[in-house]
Design a protein around this motif. Structure first.
Motif, PDB file in Angstrom:
ATOM      1  N   HIS A   1       0.816  -1.210   0.000  1.00 45.66           N
ATOM      2  CA  HIS A   1       0.000   0.000   0.000  1.00 45.66           C
ATOM      3  C   HIS A   1       0.853   1.264   0.000  1.00 45.66           C
ATOM      4  CE1 HIS A   1      -3.366   2.649   0.639  1.00 45.66           C
ATOM      5  NE2 HIS A   1      -2.860   3.065   1.818  1.00 45.66           N
ATOM      6  N   GLU A   2       1.768   1.376   0.966  1.00 46.58           N
ATOM      7  CA  GLU A   2       2.624   2.570   1.028  1.00 46.58           C
ATOM      8  C   GLU A   2       3.796   2.336   1.969  1.00 46.58           C
ATOM      9  OE1 GLU A   2       1.106   6.072   2.911  1.00 46.58           O
ATOM     10  OE2 GLU A   2      -0.269   4.929   4.200  1.00 46.58           O
ATOM     11  N   GLU A   3       4.743   3.315   1.925  1.00 47.84           N
ATOM     12  CA  GLU A   3       5.895   3.310   2.829  1.00 47.84           C
ATOM     13  C   GLU A   3       5.637   4.312   3.940  1.00 47.84           C
ATOM     14  OE1 GLU A   3       9.337   4.280   0.576  1.00 47.84           O
ATOM     15  OE2 GLU A   3       9.210   2.546  -0.748  1.00 47.84           O
ATOM     16  N   LEU A   4       5.859   3.898   5.155  1.00 52.85           N
ATOM     17  CA  LEU A   4       5.693   4.783   6.303  1.00 52.85           C
ATOM     18  C   LEU A   4       7.074   5.214   6.785  1.00 52.85           C
ATOM     19  CD1 LEU A   4       2.940   2.829   8.293  1.00 52.85           C
ATOM     20  CD2 LEU A   4       2.647   4.574   6.517  1.00 52.85           C
ATOM     21  N   HIS A   5       7.332   6.508   6.688  1.00 50.99           N
ATOM     22  CA  HIS A   5       8.620   7.047   7.122  1.00 50.99           C
ATOM     23  C   HIS A   5       8.513   7.573   8.551  1.00 50.99           C
ATOM     24  CE1 HIS A   5      10.545   6.756   3.136  1.00 50.99           C
ATOM     25  NE2 HIS A   5       9.302   6.959   2.665  1.00 50.99           N
ATOM     26  N   ALA A   6       9.617   8.138   9.053  1.00 48.68           N
ATOM     27  CA  ALA A   6       9.687   8.512  10.467  1.00 48.68           C
ATOM     28  C   ALA A   6       8.542   9.461  10.847  1.00 48.68           C
ATOM     29  CB  ALA A   6      11.036   9.153  10.751  1.00 48.68           C
ATOM     30  N   GLY A   7       7.879   9.127  11.968  1.00 52.46           N
ATOM     31  CA  GLY A   7       6.787   9.966  12.461  1.00 52.46           C
ATOM     32  C   GLY A   7       5.584   9.140  12.887  1.00 52.46           C
ATOM     33  N   LEU A   8       4.460   9.852  13.106  1.00 56.83           N
ATOM     34  CA  LEU A   8       3.214   9.233  13.557  1.00 56.83           C
ATOM     35  C   LEU A   8       2.311   8.967  12.349  1.00 56.83           C
ATOM     36  CD1 LEU A   8       1.335   8.388  15.921  1.00 56.83           C
ATOM     37  CD2 LEU A   8       0.496  10.767  15.954  1.00 56.83           C
ATOM     38  N   HIS A   9       1.754   7.740  12.295  1.00 53.94           N
ATOM     39  CA  HIS A   9       0.893   7.354  11.177  1.00 53.94           C
ATOM     40  C   HIS A   9      -0.330   6.619  11.723  1.00 53.94           C
ATOM     41  CE1 HIS A   9       4.013   8.264   8.129  1.00 53.94           C
ATOM     42  NE2 HIS A   9       4.862   7.834   9.077  1.00 53.94           N
ATOM     43  N   PHE A  10      -1.458   6.753  10.970  1.00 52.26           N
ATOM     44  CA  PHE A  10      -2.696   6.060  11.307  1.00 52.26           C
ATOM     45  C   PHE A  10      -3.014   5.064  10.192  1.00 52.26           C
ATOM     46  CE2 PHE A  10      -2.951  10.089  13.528  1.00 52.26           C
ATOM     47  CZ  PHE A  10      -3.363   9.708  14.788  1.00 52.26           C
ATOM     48  N   VAL A  11      -3.347   3.847  10.589  1.00 54.76           N
ATOM     49  CA  VAL A  11      -3.671   2.787   9.637  1.00 54.76           C
ATOM     50  C   VAL A  11      -5.064   2.235   9.979  1.00 54.76           C
ATOM     51  CG1 VAL A  11      -1.253   2.203   9.311  1.00 54.76           C
ATOM     52  CG2 VAL A  11      -2.581   1.009  11.063  1.00 54.76           C
ATOM     53  N   VAL A  12      -5.572   1.448   9.059  1.00 56.42           N
ATOM     54  CA  VAL A  12      -6.886   0.840   9.276  1.00 56.42           C
ATOM     55  C   VAL A  12      -6.676  -0.522   9.931  1.00 56.42           C
ATOM     56  CG1 VAL A  12      -9.007   0.019   8.197  1.00 56.42           C
ATOM     57  CG2 VAL A  12      -7.813   2.025   7.263  1.00 56.42           C
ATOM     58  N   PRO A  13      -7.137  -0.681  11.174  1.00 58.31           N
ATOM     59  CA  PRO A  13      -6.916  -1.961  11.858  1.00 58.31           C
ATOM     60  C   PRO A  13      -7.597  -3.116  11.127  1.00 58.31           C
ATOM     61  CG  PRO A  13      -7.589  -0.247  13.395  1.00 58.31           C
ATOM     62  CD  PRO A  13      -7.816   0.313  12.028  1.00 58.31           C
ATOM     63  N   PHE A  14      -6.950  -4.257  11.210  1.00 60.73           N
ATOM     64  CA  PHE A  14      -7.420  -5.514  10.652  1.00 60.73           C
ATOM     65  C   PHE A  14      -7.459  -5.521   9.121  1.00 60.73           C
ATOM     66  CE2 PHE A  14      -9.640  -4.818  14.725  1.00 60.73           C
ATOM     67  CZ  PHE A  14      -9.046  -5.819  15.476  1.00 60.73           C
ATOM     68  N   ILE A  15      -7.197  -4.381   8.503  1.00 58.15           N
ATOM     69  CA  ILE A  15      -7.121  -4.309   7.041  1.00 58.15           C
ATOM     70  C   ILE A  15      -5.688  -4.017   6.614  1.00 58.15           C
ATOM     71  CG2 ILE A  15      -7.918  -3.080   4.989  1.00 58.15           C
ATOM     72  CD1 ILE A  15     -10.552  -2.607   6.382  1.00 58.15           C
TER      73      ILE A  15
END
Length: 306
Positions: free
Chosen positions: A40-54
């Motif tokens: 889906h994407e790359e998460l770089h340094a910092g705070l991120h929100f994702v969709v649980p269980f998906i």
């Protein structure tokens, strides 16, 4: 009571949901996020929100420079000598997506390719050249790894050969060779020192001889100049005396005075001759002494005609 349990369950689910929805990525790290099993994407340094269980974090990578120790391996050189070589390489992940999906294990792939290239480079050189060509080997391995690792999302920064260990027999032969070379250099150095010593002594003797010759020549010149000066002074003094005597003769009574002086010197000289040695010289005619004095005075009295 039932409503209390329901509220408690909802609270627990909310906490779990929030925990799974929040992702904090550390500095110099990258998380690979997959949604329903697909990138889906790359998460770089910092705070991120994702969709649980998906959504789920499938990979966690560091993008810092990483050292990798390459295990020692036996290589065969061009002159069929077995040597053990180990090294270390430094790499950095430049494309996290390719690093995760381009190869199953990029670290294992890099290590195996480094070993293969190391054996290849060692086989191109004889042992003596292998020990001297570490820089060339490092560059060749880095170039090969850099060309292959681009598809893996990894950049190989450098490779360094840490140690090259020949067999014990080769080490002993090399030690003997080094000892012989050192003894040869020592002999050459001693001979050069002796030769330079002889040259210095010869040059010193030559300079001393030249200086001695120059000193003797200058002394001879000084003596000759002194003698010439002395002769000149004596001649000048004699000439002055003669001029003085000549001037005195021209005065009144001067001629008689000089005649008397000559007579005295004549008698004195004859007396010295007569008394030389142990024998006394006596003239045959003692009465003729007055005649001799008179003759001497007549000689002085003669003047040249003008």
């Amino acid at each position: 009571m039932t409503s209390t349990y329901i509220a408690l369950a909802i609270l627990i689910l909310a906490i779990v949901f929030a925990a799974r929805a929040i992702r904090i990525v550390p500095q110099q790290s990258v998380f690979i996020l997959e949604r329903l099993g697909k990138f889906h994407e790359e998460l770089h340094a910092g705070l991120h929100f994702v969709v649980p269980f998906i959504d789920r974090v499938a990979y966690q990578l560091t993008i810092k420079e990483v050292p990798m120790d390459v295990a020692p391996q036996v290589c065969i050189t061009k002159d069929n000598t077995q040597v053990q070589i180990d090294g270390i390489l430094y790499y950095q992940v430049t494309d996290p997506r390719l690093a995760c999906y381009g190869t199953a294990n990029y670290e294992f792939a890099i290590e195996q390719l480094a070993k293969t290239m190391l054996r290849s480079e060692a086989g191109k050189r004889e042992l003596d050249l292998l020990l001297e060509a570490r820089g060339e080997i490092n560059q060749a391995i880095v170039a090969a790894l850099d060309e292959a690792s681009g598809a893996w999302g990894v950049k190989v920064l450098r490779y360094e050969v840490k140690d090259i260990t020949p067999p014990e027999s080769i080490l002993q032969a090399m030690e003997l060779q080094i000892k012989a070379v050192r003894e040869k250099r020592a002999v050459i150095a001693r001979s050069e020192g002796q030769r330079q010593e002889q040259i210095n002594k010869a040059e010193g003797a030559q300079q001393a001889a030249v200086m001695t010759s120059d000193g003797e020549r200058q002394a001879a010149i000084n003596r000759a100049e002194g003698e010439a000066r002395s002769i000149t002074l004596v001649a000048d003094a004699t000439a002055a005396a003669i001029r003085t005597v000549a001037a005195a003769i021209q005065t009144e009574g001067g001629e008689k005075a000089i005649q008397l002086k000559v007579a005295e010197q004549y008698v004195e000289s004859f007396g010295k001759i007569a008394k030389e040695g142990n024998t006394v010289v006596v003239p045959a005619d003692l009465g003729n002494m007055a005649g001799l004095v008179t003759a001497a005075m007549q000689i002085v009295g003669k003047r040249p005609a003008v």
